[in-house]
Design a protein around this motif. Structure first.
Motif, PDB file in Angstrom:
ATOM      1  N   ARG A   1       0.712  -1.441   0.160  1.00 50.77           N
ATOM      2  CA  ARG A   1       0.297  -0.106   0.311  1.00 50.77           C
ATOM      3  C   ARG A   1       0.829   1.716   0.541  1.00 50.77           C
ATOM      4  NH1 ARG A   1      -2.341  -3.385  -0.898  1.00 50.77           N
ATOM      5  NH2 ARG A   1      -5.153  -3.857  -0.505  1.00 50.77           N
ATOM      6  N   ASN A   2       1.765   1.422  -0.745  1.00 51.35           N
ATOM      7  CA  ASN A   2       2.556   2.435  -1.105  1.00 51.35           C
ATOM      8  C   ASN A   2       2.970   2.425  -2.634  1.00 51.35           C
ATOM      9  OD1 ASN A   2       6.049   2.744  -1.055  1.00 51.35           O
ATOM     10  ND2 ASN A   2       5.625   3.536   0.765  1.00 51.35           N
ATOM     11  N   TYR A   3       3.260   3.801  -3.065  1.00 45.81           N
ATOM     12  CA  TYR A   3       2.967   3.654  -4.650  1.00 45.81           C
ATOM     13  C   TYR A   3       4.287   3.457  -4.867  1.00 45.81           C
ATOM     14  CZ  TYR A   3      -1.683   5.693  -4.094  1.00 45.81           C
ATOM     15  OH  TYR A   3      -2.845   6.110  -4.035  1.00 45.81           O
TER      16      TYR A   3
ATOM     17  N   TRP B   1      -4.950  -0.957  -6.117  1.00 42.82           N
ATOM     18  CA  TRP B   1      -3.559  -1.310  -5.467  1.00 42.82           C
ATOM     19  C   TRP B   1      -3.246  -2.469  -6.471  1.00 42.82           C
ATOM     20  CZ3 TRP B   1      -0.528   2.022  -3.108  1.00 42.82           C
ATOM     21  CH2 TRP B   1      -0.955   2.902  -2.321  1.00 42.82           C
TER      22      TRP B   1
ATOM     23  N   ARG C   1      12.155   2.018   4.253  1.00 47.47           N
ATOM     24  CA  ARG C   1      10.634   1.410   4.865  1.00 47.47           C
ATOM     25  C   ARG C   1      10.231   1.107   3.513  1.00 47.47           C
ATOM     26  NH1 ARG C   1       7.492   6.533   7.002  1.00 47.47           N
ATOM     27  NH2 ARG C   1       5.740   4.488   6.537  1.00 47.47           N
ATOM     28  N   LEU C   2      10.826   1.709   2.634  1.00 48.27           N
ATOM     29  CA  LEU C   2      10.611   0.654   1.302  1.00 48.27           C
ATOM     30  C   LEU C   2      10.643  -0.625   0.921  1.00 48.27           C
ATOM     31  CD1 LEU C   2       9.102   1.554  -1.095  1.00 48.27           C
ATOM     32  CD2 LEU C   2      11.901   1.567  -2.362  1.00 48.27           C
TER      33      LEU C   2
END
Length: 144
Positions: free
Chosen positions: A34-36, A88, A124-125
């Motif tokens: 949930r991270n672009y 997503w 954090r990626l």
DNA sequence: GCCAACGTTGGC
DNA sequence: GCCAACGTTGGC
């Protein structure tokens, strides 16, 4: 051919879980991102690209190699937006082989050639890029 | 369990 | 469009 690194918490989904699925001829949908920035990396993946499997939180080490077997597609666990679209996306993966020796985050941090690794710089990626030079070095450190 | 880094949200 | 507040991730 590009190289990647994907994180998972092993108590949720481990490399061993992926090996078990692959042996049954199944692929794993890498859902839940949930991270672009991570999603964009998955959209850039091609079939046959290889990725390291990193155990976050527990272990904090690269434990094996997997490959991309399906291009980015809507995440089956993704929520719908106001237009009823799945926002997503994710790819499907299968295991390739385990590292004979896991490469720990501490070892990576202690290696000057890996100081630019996105795993280190963008901690954090959850889906990050790996350069060819970094890939080869990490494979060697893993005993391959 | 704490905290730093970073992404997202919401008020203005 | 800025920025403060807040939530989440992930290492320690």
């Amino acid at each position: 051919m590009a190289y990647w690194l994907m994180k998972s918490e092993p108590d949720v989904f481990s490399f061993e879980d992926l090996v078990r699925k692959t042996e049954k001829g199944e692929a794993e949908e890498w859902h839940g991102v949930r991270n672009y920035a991570a999603r964009n990396n998955m959209k850039a993946m091609a079939i046959g690209d290889e990725a390291f499997f990193y155990h976050s939180n527990i272990g904090k080490e690269i434990v094996g190699i997997m490959k991309i077997v399906a291009l980015a597609h809507p995440d089956s666990t993704g929520e719908l937006n106001a237009k009823g679209e799945v926002v997503w996306e994710c790819v499907d993966v299968q295991s390739v082989k385990p590292f004979p020796r896991a490469v720990t985050l501490a070892e990576i941090k202690a290696t000057p050639e890996l100081s630019e690794l996105e795993l280190v710089k963008l901690s954090r990626l959850s889906v990050s890029k790996v350069s060819e030079a970094e890939w080869k070095l990490l494979c060697k450190m893993g005993g391959l």
